[in-house]
Scaffold this motif. Structure first.
Motif, PDB file in Angstrom:
ATOM      1  N   LEU A 346       0.663  -1.223   0.013  1.00  0.00           N
ATOM      2  CA  LEU A 346      -0.088  -0.055   0.116  1.00  0.00           C
ATOM      3  C   LEU A 346       0.739   1.416   0.012  1.00  0.00           C
ATOM      4  O   LEU A 346       1.873   1.380   0.697  1.00  0.00           O
ATOM      5  CB  LEU A 346      -0.886   0.105   1.233  1.00  0.00           C
ATOM      6  CG  LEU A 346      -1.831  -1.189   1.411  1.00  0.00           C
ATOM      7  CD1 LEU A 346      -2.726  -0.965   2.501  1.00  0.00           C
ATOM      8  CD2 LEU A 346      -2.578  -1.365   0.320  1.00  0.00           C
ATOM      9  N   PRO A 347       0.577   2.428  -0.682  1.00  0.00           N
ATOM     10  CA  PRO A 347       1.113   3.634  -0.753  1.00  0.00           C
ATOM     11  C   PRO A 347       1.012   4.258   0.574  1.00  0.00           C
ATOM     12  O   PRO A 347       0.495   5.565   0.444  1.00  0.00           O
ATOM     13  CB  PRO A 347       0.495   4.128  -1.886  1.00  0.00           C
ATOM     14  CG  PRO A 347      -0.664   3.857  -2.161  1.00  0.00           C
ATOM     15  CD  PRO A 347      -0.776   2.283  -1.412  1.00  0.00           C
ATOM     16  N   LEU A 348       1.591   3.942   1.469  1.00  0.00           N
ATOM     17  CA  LEU A 348       1.473   4.772   2.705  1.00  0.00           C
ATOM     18  C   LEU A 348       2.328   5.924   2.920  1.00  0.00           C
ATOM     19  O   LEU A 348       2.006   7.127   3.445  1.00  0.00           O
ATOM     20  CB  LEU A 348       1.459   3.603   3.952  1.00  0.00           C
ATOM     21  CG  LEU A 348       0.759   2.624   4.144  1.00  0.00           C
ATOM     22  CD1 LEU A 348       1.011   1.799   5.657  1.00  0.00           C
ATOM     23  CD2 LEU A 348      -0.869   3.001   4.233  1.00  0.00           C
ATOM     24  N   GLU A 349       3.645   5.609   2.619  1.00  0.00           N
ATOM     25  CA  GLU A 349       4.608   6.697   2.613  1.00  0.00           C
ATOM     26  C   GLU A 349       4.414   7.883   1.253  1.00  0.00           C
ATOM     27  O   GLU A 349       4.546   8.951   1.558  1.00  0.00           O
ATOM     28  CB  GLU A 349       6.081   6.379   2.737  1.00  0.00           C
ATOM     29  CG  GLU A 349       6.246   5.244   3.744  1.00  0.00           C
ATOM     30  CD  GLU A 349       6.151   6.057   5.194  1.00  0.00           C
ATOM     31  OE1 GLU A 349       6.077   7.248   5.276  1.00  0.00           O
ATOM     32  OE2 GLU A 349       5.633   5.260   6.101  1.00  0.00           O
ATOM     33  N   SER A 350       4.137   7.125   0.128  1.00  0.00           N
ATOM     34  CA  SER A 350       4.108   7.924  -1.033  1.00  0.00           C
ATOM     35  C   SER A 350       3.415   7.247  -1.992  1.00  0.00           C
ATOM     36  O   SER A 350       3.504   6.153  -2.065  1.00  0.00           O
ATOM     37  CB  SER A 350       5.507   8.387  -1.505  1.00  0.00           C
ATOM     38  OG  SER A 350       6.275   7.462  -2.124  1.00  0.00           O
ATOM     39  N   SER A 353       6.086   4.706  -3.960  1.00  0.00           N
ATOM     40  CA  SER A 353       6.865   3.708  -3.441  1.00  0.00           C
ATOM     41  C   SER A 353       6.020   2.807  -2.247  1.00  0.00           C
ATOM     42  O   SER A 353       5.913   3.184  -1.164  1.00  0.00           O
ATOM     43  CB  SER A 353       7.960   4.151  -2.896  1.00  0.00           C
ATOM     44  OG  SER A 353       7.802   5.203  -1.719  1.00  0.00           O
ATOM     45  N   PRO A 354       5.251   2.062  -2.845  1.00  0.00           N
ATOM     46  CA  PRO A 354       4.262   1.243  -1.985  1.00  0.00           C
ATOM     47  C   PRO A 354       5.211   0.592  -0.906  1.00  0.00           C
ATOM     48  O   PRO A 354       6.277   0.056  -1.107  1.00  0.00           O
ATOM     49  CB  PRO A 354       3.560   0.347  -2.964  1.00  0.00           C
ATOM     50  CG  PRO A 354       3.554   1.039  -4.087  1.00  0.00           C
ATOM     51  CD  PRO A 354       4.632   1.539  -4.239  1.00  0.00           C
ATOM     52  N   SER A 355       4.547   0.279   0.257  1.00  0.00           N
ATOM     53  CA  SER A 355       5.303  -0.248   1.207  1.00  0.00           C
ATOM     54  C   SER A 355       4.487  -1.729   1.756  1.00  0.00           C
ATOM     55  O   SER A 355       3.275  -1.591   1.484  1.00  0.00           O
ATOM     56  CB  SER A 355       5.613   0.694   2.517  1.00  0.00           C
ATOM     57  OG  SER A 355       4.322   1.074   2.770  1.00  0.00           O
ATOM     58  N   ALA A 356       5.173  -2.609   2.478  1.00  0.00           N
ATOM     59  CA  ALA A 356       4.514  -3.777   2.937  1.00  0.00           C
ATOM     60  C   ALA A 356       3.550  -3.249   3.885  1.00  0.00           C
ATOM     61  O   ALA A 356       3.695  -2.682   4.850  1.00  0.00           O
ATOM     62  CB  ALA A 356       5.602  -4.576   3.504  1.00  0.00           C
ATOM     63  N   PHE A 357       2.302  -3.955   3.848  1.00  0.00           N
ATOM     64  CA  PHE A 357       1.428  -3.639   4.918  1.00  0.00           C
ATOM     65  C   PHE A 357       0.861  -4.991   5.285  1.00  0.00           C
ATOM     66  O   PHE A 357       0.129  -5.917   4.550  1.00  0.00           O
ATOM     67  CB  PHE A 357      -0.075  -2.795   4.236  1.00  0.00           C
ATOM     68  CG  PHE A 357      -0.952  -2.447   5.185  1.00  0.00           C
ATOM     69  CD1 PHE A 357      -0.946  -1.331   5.867  1.00  0.00           C
ATOM     70  CD2 PHE A 357      -2.123  -3.200   5.390  1.00  0.00           C
ATOM     71  CE1 PHE A 357      -1.964  -0.918   6.886  1.00  0.00           C
ATOM     72  CE2 PHE A 357      -2.939  -3.105   6.282  1.00  0.00           C
ATOM     73  CZ  PHE A 357      -3.243  -1.739   6.972  1.00  0.00           C
ATOM     74  N   HIS A 358       0.985  -5.466   6.728  1.00  0.00           N
ATOM     75  CA  HIS A 358       0.324  -6.508   7.201  1.00  0.00           C
ATOM     76  C   HIS A 358      -0.066  -6.295   8.762  1.00  0.00           C
ATOM     77  O   HIS A 358       0.464  -6.006   9.427  1.00  0.00           O
ATOM     78  CB  HIS A 358       1.484  -7.664   7.361  1.00  0.00           C
ATOM     79  CG  HIS A 358       2.371  -8.005   6.080  1.00  0.00           C
ATOM     80  ND1 HIS A 358       1.648  -8.549   5.175  1.00  0.00           N
ATOM     81  CD2 HIS A 358       3.638  -7.548   5.801  1.00  0.00           C
ATOM     82  CE1 HIS A 358       2.604  -8.737   4.174  1.00  0.00           C
ATOM     83  NE2 HIS A 358       3.842  -8.227   4.678  1.00  0.00           N
TER      84      HIS A 358
END
Length: 553
Positions: A346-350, A353-358
Motif C-alpha cells: 500500500l502507498p502509505l509513505e508515497s 513507493s508502496p510499502s508492505a502492509f500486514h
C-alpha cells in the motif's frame, strides 16, 4: 425399440452393480431402501464470495504484526457484541463472536505474543475474496478537520444540515437513530403521499433552506462534499471550540464517486487520481466543480455528537474507532467486531513507493460505497496528514477473515452428503464378457446409449454380426414379435434356435438383450405394413356416432 434397448442396458447395469449396491446400502432386491443419516454440519456461505481455510503459518506477515493493538480494538467491539447479540442474527457469522468476546473480556494480554496466542486459540483463518477474484480491495478514509461558524456570515455561507423532519424511510420511525445508509428515502407530503427526497442539486439550490436545519456553516461546498464522503467531521469554531459531527441519514440516492466522473471525462488520468487531485481540480474550476458535485445526487445529513476535541470518531457499531486498526465493511454481509488480517503493498509513505502492509484489523464501521465480502475502508485518524494517506489508497490486498472456531467450516467437510451417481453415466459404461467361438466376438464390445439411439433404418441385423453395431428398425420389431422373422435378434443370442451354441458368459450383452421382453406391437401395425403378407390395405378410421343419433343399420 429405442426404449426397449435402453431398458436392456439398464437391466445390465443393475445386474452388474447389484452386489456393490447391497454393500453400500443403496438398495436391496431392486427396491430402494430408506437410509437414516445424521444431519450434516454444513459449511457457512457468503453471498458472491469464495473462501478457503488456511493455516496460521500460511498467513503472510502474521507474525510480523502487533496483535496487541488489534486485541484492544477487538475488546472495544466486544462490549457492543455482548450487549446486543441479536443484531447479528441475520448475518453469516450470527452470534458466533459472543463466546470469543467473553474470553477476551476475561483476558488481559500484556505482550504481542500473548495477544497473538489468543487469536490463534479462538479463531481459524479463512482466505476470502469476491467470487472469481484473487484479491480484495482497500481504500482509506479519515475525519476531516475544517473551519466553520455556528452562524451564517459573509465568509461561512455553506450550511451543514441535520436530518429533516419530513424525511421518511419505510420500516423506520422518523425518530430512529439507526437509519440504513442505502435504499429508498422519501419525503412526506401531507399525511400519506410519499415522493422521492430532494437530490443534491435541489438541496444546494435551497429546497430545505430556512427551516432551522443548519448545524453550522462552512466556507465552501468542496469542504462539505468531502465531509459527506468521509461521514464525520471536526468543525473548529472562531472561538476555538470544536463541534463533532457524525453521519445521521442520507437522501436515498446512490453514491456516485466524483473521481470516476473525472476519469470518464478524461480530465484526470486514472493513475493520478486521489482526493488531493480532486480537490485541486475543483478549486481551480469552480463552475466545473458545481456540475461535478451534482453528478453525485447523494446527500448526507449529520448530527452533533458529544465527544472530546481529541477523541476518535465513533463508527457505525457505536464504539470509538482506532486509527490504523478499524475498518469499514459491508454491513449486509459482515458482523461488526469481526477481525480481518489485511496484507498487501500500500502507498502509505508515497504514491510512487508502496510499502508492505500486514495488519490485523477489526470491522467497526460501514459505508454506502463499501460493498462485497473482501472490501474494506481503512480508518487513518483525523487531520490533513491522515487525509493525504487515506486519499492515496485504492489498492488490491489479501483478506484473511478470522472466524470463531465454533464456525470452522472444516468441521463439516466429512458429513456433507454427496450426490448420487448420475444414472446416465452408469448406463453408458459397462463390460461385456466373452461368447463361444461360433458366435460373434463380444470381448471388447461396449453397448452404449448412443449405440441404441443411432438406429439405421432399413439395415436389419443378421446372424453373425457384431451386437454392438446391430441396427434395429420398428418394422423388425413388429416382424419378430409376429413370429415371421428372427432378423431382429442374432442367432448366437436367440435361446432355443437350432444349432445355436449357449453363450459362454451370463452377462453378455446379446443374452441380456434377447431376454428382455419386447413391447407388444400396435394392433394395426401388420395391416399398415405393405411388406407384410397380411397387408389388407389402408384402414379408414371409423366415425364415432353422435350421441343424439342412431348408427345406420
Amino acid at each position: 425399440m429405442v426404449a426397449g434397448a435402453a431398458c436392456a442396458a439398464l437391466v445390465l447395469t443393475l445386474a452388474s452393480d447389484d452386489v456393490e449396491a447391497r454393500r453400500s446400502g443403496g438398495y436391496s432386491h431392486r427396491h430402494l431402501r430408506h437410509v437414516v443419516r445424521a444431519p450434516p454440519v454444513l459449511p457457512f456461505e457468503f453471498p458472491n464470495a469464495q473462501y478457503v481455510p488456511v493455516a496460521w503459518g500460511d498467513v503472510a506477515g502474521w507474525r510480523d504484526d502487533d496483535q496487541l493493538a488489534a486485541f484492544n480494538a477487538f475488546r472495544n467491539s466486544c462490549a457492543a457484541i455482548i450487549a446486543n447479540p441479536a443484531s447479528a442474527e441475520t448475518k453469516t457469522l450470527g452470534r458466533s463472536l459472543v463466546e470469543p468476546c467473553r474470553e477476551a473480556r476475561r483476558h488481559h494480554p500484556a505482550t504481542t505474543e500473548a495477544a497473538r496466542a489468543f487469536f490463534e486459540a479462538h479463531f481459524v483463518p479463512l482466505r476470502i475474496s469476491k467470487l472469481g477474484d484473487v484479491q480484495g480491495f482497500v481504500t482509506g478514509y479519515y475525519e476531516p478537520e475544517v473551519e466553520g461558524s455556528p452562524t451564517r456570515t459573509d465568509v461561512y455561507t455553506v450550511p451543514i444540515y441535520r436530518r429533516p423532519s419530513n424525511l421518511f424511510v419505510r420500516g423506520y420511525s422518523q425518530s430512529s437513530t439507526n437509519l440504513p445508509n442505502k435504499g429508498q428515502v422519501f419525503r412526506k407530503i401531507g399525511r400519506r403521499k410519499l415522493v422521492p427526497y430532494y437530490d443534491r442539486g435541489e438541496i444546494e439550490d435551497g429546497a430545505i433552506a430556512g427551516r432551522g436545519l443548519e448545524l453550522c456553516w462552512l466556507k465552501d461546498q468542496t469542504d462539505l462534499l468531502f465531509i459527506q464522503i468521509q461521514g464525520s467531521a471536526r468543525v473548529r469554531m472562531p472561538d476555538g471550540s470544536v463541534t463533532r459531527l457524525n453521519y445521521d441519514a442520507h437522501n436515498g440516492y446512490p453514491y456516485t464517486p466524483v473521481g470516476r466522473v473525472l476519469i470518464d471525462r478524461n480530465i484526470i488520468p486514472r493513475e493520478q487520481m486521489s482526493m488531493q487531485r480532486i480537490r485541486q481540480w475543483m478549486e481551480e474550476n469552480p463552475d466545473g466543480a458545481k456540475d461535478l458535485r451534482r453528478q453525485n445526487r447523494s446527500y448526507v445529513f449529520f448530527r452533533k455528537v458529544d465527544l472530546a476535541a481529541d477523541a476518535e470518531a465513533v463508527g457505525a457499531q457505536g464504539v470509538h474507532l482506532m486509527a490504523g486498526r478499524s475498518i469499514a465493511v459491508d454491513k449486509a454481509l459482515h458482523v461488526y467486531g469481526t477481525p480481518f488480517f489485511i496484507s498487501g503493498a500500500l502507498p502509505l509513505e508515497s504514491e510512487q513507493s508502496p510499502s508492505a502492509f500486514h495488519r490485523l484489523m477489526v470491522a467497526q464501521d460501514t459505508g454506502s460505497a463499501i460493498v462485497g465480502p473482501a472490501r474494506a475502508d481503512i480508518y487513518f485518524g483525523a487531520g490533513q496528514e491522515a487525509g493525504r494517506v487515506a486519499g492515496r489508497l485504492k489498492n488490491g490486498a489479501d483478506f484473511t477473515m478470522l472466524v470463531p472456531k465454533s464456525m470452522d467450516p472444516r468441521a463439516g467437510e466429512h458429513t456433507v452428503w454427496l450426490p448420487e451417481p448420475r444414472p446416465a453415466a452408469a448406463i453408458a459404461r459397462f463390460d461385456v464378457g466373452k461368447t463361444d467361438s461360433a458366435g460373434p466376438d463380444l470381448t471388447k464390445s461396449d453397448v452404449t446409449k448412443s449405440d441404441v439411439t443411432k438406429s439405421d433404418v432399413g439395415k436389419p441385423a443378421v446372424a453373425g454380426t457384431d451386437v454392438t453395431k446391430t441396427e434395429v428398425t420398428k418394422t423388425d420389431v413388429t416382424r419378430a414379435v409376429a413370429g415371421k422373422s428372427d432378423v431382429a435378434r442374432p442367432k448366437a443370442a436367440v435361446s432355443g434356435s437350432p444349432g445355436a451354441n449357449p453363450p459362454a458368459a451370463t452377462n453378455s450383452a446379446a443374452t441380456l438383450v434377447a431376454e428382455v421382453p419386447l413391447p407388444a406391437p400396435r394392433p394395426d401395425a401388420l395391416k399398415l405394413d405393405p411388406s407384410s403378407p397380411d397387408f389388407i390395405g389402408p384402414i379408414r378410421p371409423q366415425r364415432r356416432p353422435s350421441p343424439d343419433r342412431r348408427p345406420r343399420q
